[in-house]
Design a protein around this motif. Structure first.
Motif, PDB file in Angstrom:
ATOM      1  N   HIS A 167       0.749  -1.241  -0.140  1.00 23.26           N
ATOM      2  CA  HIS A 167       0.038  -0.102  -0.119  1.00 23.26           C
ATOM      3  C   HIS A 167       0.787   1.473   0.016  1.00 23.26           C
ATOM      4  O   HIS A 167       0.455   2.042  -0.657  1.00 23.26           O
ATOM      5  N   GLU A 168       2.004   1.418   0.646  1.00 19.44           N
ATOM      6  CA  GLU A 168       2.767   2.431   0.744  1.00 19.44           C
ATOM      7  C   GLU A 168       3.504   2.592  -0.618  1.00 19.44           C
ATOM      8  O   GLU A 168       3.629   3.972  -0.982  1.00 19.44           O
ATOM      9  N   GLY A 183      -5.464  -6.262 -13.490  1.00 15.09           N
ATOM     10  CA  GLY A 183      -5.840  -7.343 -14.484  1.00 15.09           C
ATOM     11  C   GLY A 183      -6.255  -8.664 -13.963  1.00 15.09           C
ATOM     12  O   GLY A 183      -6.879  -8.627 -12.782  1.00 15.09           O
ATOM     13  N   GLY A 184      -5.982  -9.700 -14.660  1.00 18.71           N
ATOM     14  CA  GLY A 184      -6.146 -11.186 -14.223  1.00 18.71           C
ATOM     15  C   GLY A 184      -5.994 -11.283 -12.832  1.00 18.71           C
ATOM     16  O   GLY A 184      -6.760 -12.111 -11.905  1.00 18.71           O
ATOM     17  N   ASN A 185      -5.028 -10.834 -12.321  1.00 20.99           N
ATOM     18  CA  ASN A 185      -4.574 -11.213 -10.763  1.00 20.99           C
ATOM     19  C   ASN A 185      -5.753 -10.950  -9.802  1.00 20.99           C
ATOM     20  O   ASN A 185      -5.823 -11.359  -8.798  1.00 20.99           O
ATOM     21  N   LEU A 186      -6.510  -9.704 -10.136  1.00 23.00           N
ATOM     22  CA  LEU A 186      -7.356  -9.207  -9.398  1.00 23.00           C
ATOM     23  C   LEU A 186      -8.272 -10.118  -9.338  1.00 23.00           C
ATOM     24  O   LEU A 186      -9.056 -10.067  -8.274  1.00 23.00           O
ATOM     25  N   THR A 187      -8.795 -10.918 -10.126  1.00 21.13           N
ATOM     26  CA  THR A 187     -10.015 -11.807 -10.124  1.00 21.13           C
ATOM     27  C   THR A 187      -9.701 -12.939  -9.357  1.00 21.13           C
ATOM     28  O   THR A 187     -10.687 -13.723  -9.241  1.00 21.13           O
ATOM     29  N   ALA A 199      -9.473  -2.397  -3.827  1.00 26.98           N
ATOM     30  CA  ALA A 199     -10.745  -1.882  -3.255  1.00 26.98           C
ATOM     31  C   ALA A 199     -10.407  -0.566  -2.539  1.00 26.98           C
ATOM     32  O   ALA A 199     -11.455   0.259  -2.259  1.00 26.98           O
ATOM     33  N   GLU A 200      -9.280  -0.336  -2.057  1.00 26.19           N
ATOM     34  CA  GLU A 200      -9.090   0.862  -1.054  1.00 26.19           C
ATOM     35  C   GLU A 200      -8.518   1.974  -1.663  1.00 26.19           C
ATOM     36  O   GLU A 200      -8.688   3.127  -1.212  1.00 26.19           O
ATOM     37  N   LEU A 201      -7.772   1.823  -2.836  1.00 29.78           N
ATOM     38  CA  LEU A 201      -6.941   2.982  -3.547  1.00 29.78           C
ATOM     39  C   LEU A 201      -8.114   3.777  -3.938  1.00 29.78           C
ATOM     40  O   LEU A 201      -9.037   3.406  -4.290  1.00 29.78           O
ATOM     41  N   PRO A 202      -7.634   5.231  -4.301  1.00 31.15           N
ATOM     42  CA  PRO A 202      -8.758   6.177  -4.705  1.00 31.15           C
ATOM     43  C   PRO A 202      -9.095   5.636  -6.262  1.00 31.15           C
ATOM     44  O   PRO A 202      -8.437   5.093  -6.943  1.00 31.15           O
ATOM     45  N   LEU A 203     -10.355   5.670  -6.465  1.00 33.76           N
ATOM     46  CA  LEU A 203     -10.726   5.269  -7.935  1.00 33.76           C
ATOM     47  C   LEU A 203      -9.958   5.811  -9.138  1.00 33.76           C
ATOM     48  O   LEU A 203      -9.567   5.028 -10.166  1.00 33.76           O
ATOM     49  N   GLU A 204      -9.335   7.162  -8.849  1.00 31.50           N
ATOM     50  CA  GLU A 204      -8.919   7.640  -9.875  1.00 31.50           C
ATOM     51  C   GLU A 204      -7.391   7.242  -9.940  1.00 31.50           C
ATOM     52  O   GLU A 204      -6.791   7.627 -10.826  1.00 31.50           O
ATOM     53  N   ALA A 205      -6.879   6.447  -9.172  1.00 31.01           N
ATOM     54  CA  ALA A 205      -5.629   5.677  -9.480  1.00 31.01           C
ATOM     55  C   ALA A 205      -5.583   4.558 -10.206  1.00 31.01           C
ATOM     56  O   ALA A 205      -4.464   3.910 -10.593  1.00 31.01           O
ATOM     57  N   GLU A 247     -17.578  -5.018  -8.268  1.00 30.99           N
ATOM     58  CA  GLU A 247     -18.020  -5.823  -7.245  1.00 30.99           C
ATOM     59  C   GLU A 247     -17.299  -5.497  -5.965  1.00 30.99           C
ATOM     60  O   GLU A 247     -17.997  -5.084  -4.868  1.00 30.99           O
ATOM     61  N   LEU A 248     -15.899  -5.370  -6.089  1.00 31.62           N
ATOM     62  CA  LEU A 248     -15.122  -5.059  -5.061  1.00 31.62           C
ATOM     63  C   LEU A 248     -15.542  -3.646  -4.425  1.00 31.62           C
ATOM     64  O   LEU A 248     -15.450  -3.638  -3.129  1.00 31.62           O
TER      65      LEU A 248
END
Length: 281
Positions: A167-168, A183-187, A199-205, A247-248
């Motif tokens: 996260h840092e 990408g695919g790793n997220l699934t 899920a936690e980063l700003p959506l604009e990132a 969904e996340l």
């Protein structure tokens, strides 16, 4: 509606059905595909694919980037950098040319010369700076070192592809102006760190990608054991990645599509020339 910001459509895995793949992606809802080069030897291939006019045949529109991938650095040297600079200069009037990439560092694969990688990467970041272009970054086991060169040279725009850092580390990239590619790793349900970041980063990132034909998503692999099989990934699978991200985060599809378009243009400003084709309606 969706942009795949990282796809190796020139790979041999697509030789038998490349046109069908781009058509299927468009039918699934993919409006644009970014094709990064990996070596001087495939600069012509990605450029030709981007200009193949696939959208006229019902396929997604393709754009391209030029760069030397860290796995292709053995044997690459100053002549390759000189050719990259020459081809970048010649491509600046081409609206389908959008970035320097795929460049970066790979400290996971054994046997690569770290110092040689770092030199080639640093010189390519300087080319991006000189032409005021964003970068498509390979950051496998090298997030800190890749970021350090960005900061040193002063490039503040682009995408850290297939991001899998802390996260840092993510915070530093985002504050520097970069977007992070998921990408695919997220699934995969067991990819807890990646899913937490998404899920936690700003959506604009965040931007979306496939890295096709690699990094196949869970539905083409084995989610139960978190194993990626050698199934061929395709750019159309970015639609499923978007579904998982939505969904996340609890974000409706239309809102997410608009955000991913804005983020992709923020990372790769030359995409804006294709807003009439790529932007969600």
């Amino acid at each position: 509606m969706w942009i795949d910001t990282h796809c190796h459509l020139d790979a041999s895995e697509f030789d038998s059905d490349r046109t069908d793949v781009t058509r299927a992606a468009a039918e699934a809802g993919v409006s644009g595909i970014v094709l990064p080069a990996v070596a001087v030897s495939n600069f012509g291939a990605v450029r030709a694919l981007a200009h193949a006019g696939t959208e006229a045949g019902g396929g997604a529109l393709c754009v391209y980037a030029l760069g030397i991938h860290p796995l292709c650095t053995p044997g690459a040297g100053q002549p390759d950098l000189d050719e990259l600079r020459r081809q970048v200069a010649a491509s600046m009037d081409d609206p389908r040319f959008v970035a320097i990439g795929e460049i970066g560092l790979d400290f996971f694969v054994p046997g690569l010369d770290a110092a040689h990688q770092t030199w080639l990467y640093s010189e390519q970041v300087k080319i991006a700076r000189d032409f005021d272009l964003p970068v498509l970054l390979h950051v496998r086991k090298s997030q800190d070192q890749v970021y350090a060169q960005l900061r040193r040279v002063g490039v503040r725009q682009g995408i850290a592809h297939a991001f899998n850092g802390s996260h840092e580390q993510a915070r530093r990239y985002v504050e520097h102006g970069m977007k992070l590619g998921f990408g695919g790793n997220l699934t995969f349900s067991r990819a807890r760190q990646i899913r937490r970041l998404a899920a936690e980063l700003p959506l604009e990132a965040i931007v979306l990608e496939t890295d096709a034909p690699d990094i196949a998503p869970a539905w083409l692999s084995d989610d139960q054991f978190g194993e990626q099989h050698k199934a061929r990934n395709t750019p159309g699978e970015v639609v499923g990645v978007a579904r998982v991200l939505g969904e996340l985060r609890g974000v409706p599809e239309p809102e997410l599509a608009q955000a991913m378009w804005r983020n992709s243009v923020a990372a790769l400003p030359r995409l804006a020339a294709f807003a009439d084709i790529m932007a969600p309606r």
